[in-house]
Enzyme design. Structure first.
Site, PDB file in Angstrom:
ATOM      1  N   LYS A  11      10.848  -3.158  -8.195  1.00 29.85           N
ATOM      2  CA  LYS A  11      10.536  -3.175  -9.638  1.00 29.85           C
ATOM      3  C   LYS A  11      10.835  -4.554 -10.235  1.00 29.85           C
ATOM      4  CE  LYS A  11      11.172   1.779  -9.786  1.00 29.85           C
ATOM      5  NZ  LYS A  11      11.496   2.976 -10.557  1.00 29.85           N
ATOM      6  N   HIS A  95       1.660   3.068 -10.020  1.00 32.23           N
ATOM      7  CA  HIS A  95       3.012   3.627 -10.191  1.00 32.23           C
ATOM      8  C   HIS A  95       3.115   4.244 -11.591  1.00 32.23           C
ATOM      9  CE1 HIS A  95       7.341   3.778 -10.805  1.00 32.23           C
ATOM     10  NE2 HIS A  95       7.451   3.796  -9.497  1.00 32.23           N
ATOM     11  N   GLU A  97       5.222   4.030 -13.826  1.00 33.46           N
ATOM     12  CA  GLU A  97       5.614   3.079 -14.883  1.00 33.46           C
ATOM     13  C   GLU A  97       4.414   2.276 -15.352  1.00 33.46           C
ATOM     14  OE1 GLU A  97       8.863   1.407 -12.670  1.00 33.46           O
ATOM     15  OE2 GLU A  97       9.928   3.309 -12.878  1.00 33.46           O
ATOM     16  N   GLU A 167       5.258  11.061  -6.677  1.00 30.37           N
ATOM     17  CA  GLU A 167       6.500  10.755  -7.384  1.00 30.37           C
ATOM     18  C   GLU A 167       6.545  11.532  -8.698  1.00 30.37           C
ATOM     19  OE1 GLU A 167       8.194   6.681  -6.263  1.00 30.37           O
ATOM     20  OE2 GLU A 167       6.523   6.274  -7.590  1.00 30.37           O
TER      21      GLU A 167
HETATM   22  P1  PGA Z   1      13.936   5.719  -7.863  1.00 30.21           P
HETATM   23  O1  PGA Z   1      12.473   5.079  -8.074  1.00 30.21           O
HETATM   24  O2  PGA Z   1      14.132   5.827  -6.359  1.00 30.21           O
HETATM   25  O3  PGA Z   1      14.888   4.748  -8.490  1.00 30.21           O
HETATM   26  O4  PGA Z   1      13.917   7.042  -8.505  1.00 30.21           O
HETATM   27  C1  PGA Z   1      11.387   5.492  -7.297  1.00 30.21           C
HETATM   28  C2  PGA Z   1      10.132   4.778  -7.736  1.00 30.21           C
HETATM   29  O5  PGA Z   1       9.958   4.524  -8.928  1.00 30.21           O
HETATM   30  O6  PGA Z   1       9.279   4.428  -6.895  1.00 30.21           O
END
Ligand code: PGA
Length: 251
Positions: A11, A95, A97, A167
């Site tokens: 990230k 993703h 986000e 996810e």
């Molecule tokens: P996390 O993130 O393992 O911190 O929950 C996973 C991701 O966003 O791919």
């Protein structure tokens, strides 16, 4: 028959120096790991230096995003072939986000994934429901829309260069992971959907990763599920020892 894939999504963390140090710390911890595809995804600015640092190792490089055009007047964007040029073999697409904060849709995910694969990259296409969607019993409908839209127009051949990452948004960065059974249930639905869209052979071959608070202490249970072929790891990928413990889940 499906090689497990463990990918670390760094990230918006780590300078070039921190990113190269992390990969240098990781290399000896995974040097004897075999039968697992290991991938890390640093920020754009660190890609080529991390690529140099990992040369000759069994770690592969991913970007966290790309654009779908090869070049042109697209200020601020990065093309898939430039990611290859920087040493990437993989790219994360769509993703949650990016969907949540940057307006990505199944349509943009589809264009990006196609362009990435055309440029010779493996596209890790992310899908997942929000908490509100799960509570409203919309999980399967959301997943079906995202998978169908994200993979629209793919050939069976191009699908061999795609990986799906499930996810659940409510499990990302929350420490609240889906249970093994909850994850497996959705993974089985995704594989069934791929079978319906592209045939059973394509469904049997495609890797479906789980992501959302994967840690050294829950990876084994997740990886024991029939349809879970790997993990997309955020927080726990930022330290060499915890990421290596996840990579070495079978040890
Ligand atoms: P996390 O993130 O393992 O911190 O929950 C996973 C991701 O966003 O791919």
């Amino acid at each position: 028959m499906r090689t497990p894939l463990i990918a670390g999504n760094w990230k918006l963390f780590k300078t070039i120096g921190e990113a190269t140090a992390l990969v240098n710390d990781l290399k000896p911890l995974v040097a004897s790991t075999s039968g697992v595809e290991i991938v890390v995804a640093p920020v754009f600015t660190a890609l080529s230096r991390v690529s140099e640092a990992m040369a000759g190792s069994n770690i592969h490089l991913a970007a966290q995003n790309c654009y779908w055009e090869e070049e042109g007047a697209f200020t601020g964007e990065v093309a898939p072939k430039l990611l290859k040029d920087a040493g990437c073999s993989h790219v994360i697409i769509g993703h949650s986000e990016r969907r949540q904060y940057f307006g990505e849709t199944d349509g943009t995910v589809n264009k990006k994934a196609k362009a990435a694969i055309a440029a010779g990259l493996t596209a890790i296409v992310c899908v997942g429901e929000t908490l509100a969607e799960r509570e409203a019993d919309k999980t399967f409908a959301v997943i079906e829309t995202q998978v169908t839209g994200g993979l629209e127009g793919f050939s069976v051949e191009s699908l061999t260069h795609a990986v799906i990452a499930y996810e659940p948004v409510w499990a990302i960065g929350t420490g609240k992971t889906a249970s093994d059974a909850q994850a497996q249930e959705v993974h089985a639905v995704i594989r069934g959907l791929v079978a319906k869209l592209f045939g059973q052979a394509a469904a049997d071959g495609i890797r479906i990763l789980y992501g959302g608070s994967v840690k050294p202490d829950n990876v084994k249970g997740l990886m024991a599920q029939t349809d879970i072929d790997g993990a997309l790891v955020g927080g726990a990928s930022l330290k060499a020892d915890s990421f290596a413990a996840i990579v070495n889940f079978a040890a």
